[in-house]
Design a protein around this motif. Structure first.
Motif, PDB file in Angstrom:
ATOM      1  N   ALA A   1      25.750  52.348  65.261  1.00 23.90           N
ATOM      2  CA  ALA A   1      25.663  51.667  66.619  1.00 23.90           C
ATOM      3  C   ALA A   1      26.761  51.567  67.545  1.00 23.90           C
ATOM      4  N   LEU A   2      28.011  51.330  66.609  1.00 31.39           N
ATOM      5  CA  LEU A   2      29.302  51.362  67.334  1.00 31.39           C
ATOM      6  C   LEU A   2      29.661  52.889  67.995  1.00 31.39           C
ATOM      7  N   PHE A   3      29.379  53.924  67.421  1.00 37.21           N
ATOM      8  CA  PHE A   3      29.440  55.111  67.884  1.00 37.21           C
ATOM      9  C   PHE A   3      28.586  55.530  69.007  1.00 37.21           C
ATOM     10  N   ASN A   4      27.397  55.053  68.898  1.00 39.97           N
ATOM     11  CA  ASN A   4      26.323  55.449  69.911  1.00 39.97           C
ATOM     12  C   ASN A   4      26.665  54.676  71.197  1.00 39.97           C
ATOM     13  N   GLU A   5      27.314  53.521  71.178  1.00 32.18           N
ATOM     14  CA  GLU A   5      27.715  52.981  72.360  1.00 32.18           C
ATOM     15  C   GLU A   5      28.831  52.879  72.979  1.00 32.18           C
ATOM     16  N   SER A   6      29.192  53.753  73.910  1.00 30.84           N
ATOM     17  CA  SER A   6      30.279  54.171  74.394  1.00 30.84           C
ATOM     18  C   SER A   6      31.285  53.196  74.672  1.00 30.84           C
ATOM     19  N   GLY A   7      32.400  53.382  74.289  1.00 30.52           N
ATOM     20  CA  GLY A   7      33.533  52.112  74.793  1.00 30.52           C
ATOM     21  C   GLY A   7      33.436  51.069  73.518  1.00 30.52           C
ATOM     22  N   ARG A   8      32.688  50.977  72.831  1.00 32.88           N
ATOM     23  CA  ARG A   8      32.675  49.773  71.763  1.00 32.88           C
ATOM     24  C   ARG A   8      33.896  49.995  70.628  1.00 32.88           C
ATOM     25  N   LEU A   9      34.248  51.312  70.668  1.00 37.54           N
ATOM     26  CA  LEU A   9      35.378  51.701  69.742  1.00 37.54           C
ATOM     27  C   LEU A   9      36.457  50.528  69.941  1.00 37.54           C
ATOM     28  N   VAL A  10      36.774  49.989  71.064  1.00 40.07           N
ATOM     29  CA  VAL A  10      37.614  49.114  71.405  1.00 40.07           C
ATOM     30  C   VAL A  10      37.764  47.935  70.524  1.00 40.07           C
ATOM     31  N   GLU A  11      36.753  47.787  70.215  1.00 36.78           N
ATOM     32  CA  GLU A  11      36.390  46.557  69.239  1.00 36.78           C
ATOM     33  C   GLU A  11      37.312  46.765  67.930  1.00 36.78           C
ATOM     34  N   ARG A  12      37.584  47.871  67.547  1.00 33.34           N
ATOM     35  CA  ARG A  12      38.117  48.382  66.224  1.00 33.34           C
ATOM     36  C   ARG A  12      39.719  48.112  66.483  1.00 33.34           C
ATOM     37  N   GLY A  13      40.170  48.222  67.701  1.00 33.72           N
ATOM     38  CA  GLY A  13      41.454  47.845  68.175  1.00 33.72           C
ATOM     39  C   GLY A  13      42.426  48.881  67.827  1.00 33.72           C
ATOM     40  N   PRO A  14      43.928  48.587  67.832  1.00 36.58           N
ATOM     41  CA  PRO A  14      45.031  49.392  67.569  1.00 36.58           C
ATOM     42  C   PRO A  14      44.937  49.985  66.067  1.00 36.58           C
ATOM     43  N   ARG A  15      44.405  49.131  65.112  1.00 38.99           N
ATOM     44  CA  ARG A  15      44.586  49.542  63.613  1.00 38.99           C
ATOM     45  C   ARG A  15      44.080  50.711  63.489  1.00 38.99           C
ATOM     46  N   VAL A  16      43.195  51.445  64.187  1.00 39.47           N
ATOM     47  CA  VAL A  16      42.492  52.642  63.928  1.00 39.47           C
ATOM     48  C   VAL A  16      43.065  53.667  64.688  1.00 39.47           C
ATOM     49  N   SER A  17      43.952  53.458  65.537  1.00 33.72           N
ATOM     50  CA  SER A  17      44.525  54.675  66.314  1.00 33.72           C
ATOM     51  C   SER A  17      44.960  55.923  65.632  1.00 33.72           C
ATOM     52  N   ALA A  18      45.809  55.412  64.615  1.00 37.73           N
ATOM     53  CA  ALA A  18      46.480  56.598  63.593  1.00 37.73           C
ATOM     54  C   ALA A  18      45.453  57.398  63.028  1.00 37.73           C
ATOM     55  N   LEU A  19      44.501  56.650  62.486  1.00 35.35           N
ATOM     56  CA  LEU A  19      43.307  57.113  61.757  1.00 35.35           C
ATOM     57  C   LEU A  19      42.505  58.042  62.787  1.00 35.35           C
ATOM     58  N   LEU A  20      42.595  57.871  64.212  1.00 35.74           N
ATOM     59  CA  LEU A  20      41.854  58.626  65.009  1.00 35.74           C
ATOM     60  C   LEU A  20      42.477  59.675  65.270  1.00 35.74           C
ATOM     61  N   ARG A  21      43.728  59.708  65.405  1.00 38.82           N
ATOM     62  CA  ARG A  21      44.644  60.649  65.741  1.00 38.82           C
ATOM     63  C   ARG A  21      44.562  61.794  64.412  1.00 38.82           C
ATOM     64  N   LEU A  22      44.785  61.393  63.294  1.00 33.04           N
ATOM     65  CA  LEU A  22      44.489  62.340  62.064  1.00 33.04           C
ATOM     66  C   LEU A  22      43.388  62.935  62.055  1.00 33.04           C
ATOM     67  N   ALA A  23      42.107  62.304  62.433  1.00 30.47           N
ATOM     68  CA  ALA A  23      41.087  62.646  62.012  1.00 30.47           C
ATOM     69  C   ALA A  23      40.807  63.949  63.296  1.00 30.47           C
ATOM     70  N   MET A  24      41.341  63.855  64.473  1.00 32.32           N
ATOM     71  CA  MET A  24      41.040  64.785  65.471  1.00 32.32           C
ATOM     72  C   MET A  24      42.079  65.972  65.254  1.00 32.32           C
ATOM     73  N   LEU A  25      43.257  65.800  64.535  1.00 33.44           N
ATOM     74  CA  LEU A  25      44.135  66.715  64.272  1.00 33.44           C
ATOM     75  C   LEU A  25      43.506  67.885  63.099  1.00 33.44           C
TER      76      LEU A  25
END
Length: 235
Positions: free
Chosen positions: A34-58
């Protein structure tokens, strides 16, 4: 390029893109569809997942680029437009991953401010999610992959019988359905909000087994069109 190199490239794509990057992205979204399907709600996860997102996309970007040698290796067995679609898929996918991996973490890190900052970041993040998940990946990338998958499946008929090309045809049609769904509605079928979505998503799932089958065939140096593939002993 030998058949073994092409097979290893296909395996890298499967492992990096389908497995590692997919699991990391799921973790970024807290394994919450549900979080994935609603654009923008990822902000609820906050800065703590920023490094993980960067690694995933790399990892995702590297996985996409690993697909290009597979398309190039099969260029002598399929029409030029099919090869172009395969290489285009790899490039568009890598561009999408690089884009989201660069911008997404930056926006998440800026969401640590007050309510106004969070609201602004949510709007910006929603726009970039739409750009990548719906525009680049959903609409453009998957339509190119569908052309390549259907093309390879079609020319494999003389050597394969019906199982391999039929599985590829099912997956390719599913990918086209996914692409059209994104293009016409601005949403992915993953939300499963219409009966057609329940048809599209299982058909797309045929992509994984078909690619694994292709990887095995490349490793064994078997044929696709009745013309022998170059084996590891040839240049």
């Amino acid at each position: 390029m030998t058949n073994r190199v092409a097979a290893l490239s296909a395996l890298c794509f499967l492992v990096l893109n389908f497995t590692v990057a997919s699991l990391l992205v799921a973790a970024v979204y807290g394994f919450d569809l549900a979080l994935f399907n609603e654009s923008g709600r990822l902000v609820e996860r906050g800065p703590r997942v920023s490094a993980l997102l960067r690694l995933a996309m790399l990892i995702d970007m590297v996985g996409y680029l690993a697909f290009a040698p597979v398309a190039l290796y099969l260029q002598h067995h399929v029409p030029l437009v099919v090869t172009a679609a395969g290489v285009g898929f790899a490039l568009v996918g890598a561009i999408g991953a690089a884009t989201l991996g660069s911008v997404g973490p930056l926006l998440l890190e800026r969401s640590a401010g007050g309510p106004e900052a969070v609201a602004m970041v949510q709007l910006q993040l929603a726009a970039f999610e739409k750009l990548v998940y719906v525009g680049l990946w959903g609409t453009l990338e998957l339509s190119l992959l569908a052309i390549w998958m259907i093309g390879v499946s079609w020319v494999s008929r003389p050597a394969e019988g019906w199982e391999f090309p039929v599985l590829g045809g099912i997956g390719g049609i599913g990918l086209l359905g996914y692409s059209l769904r994104c293009a016409l509605t601005g949403e992915t079928p993953l939300a499963l909000v219409s009966p057609l979505d329940y048809l599209i998503v299982p058909m797309v799932a045929a992509l994984g087994p078909w690619l694994a089958w292709l990887t095995i065939r490349l490793w064994r140096g078997k044929t696709t069109t009745g013309v022998p593939l170059r084996t590891s002993s040839t240049s």
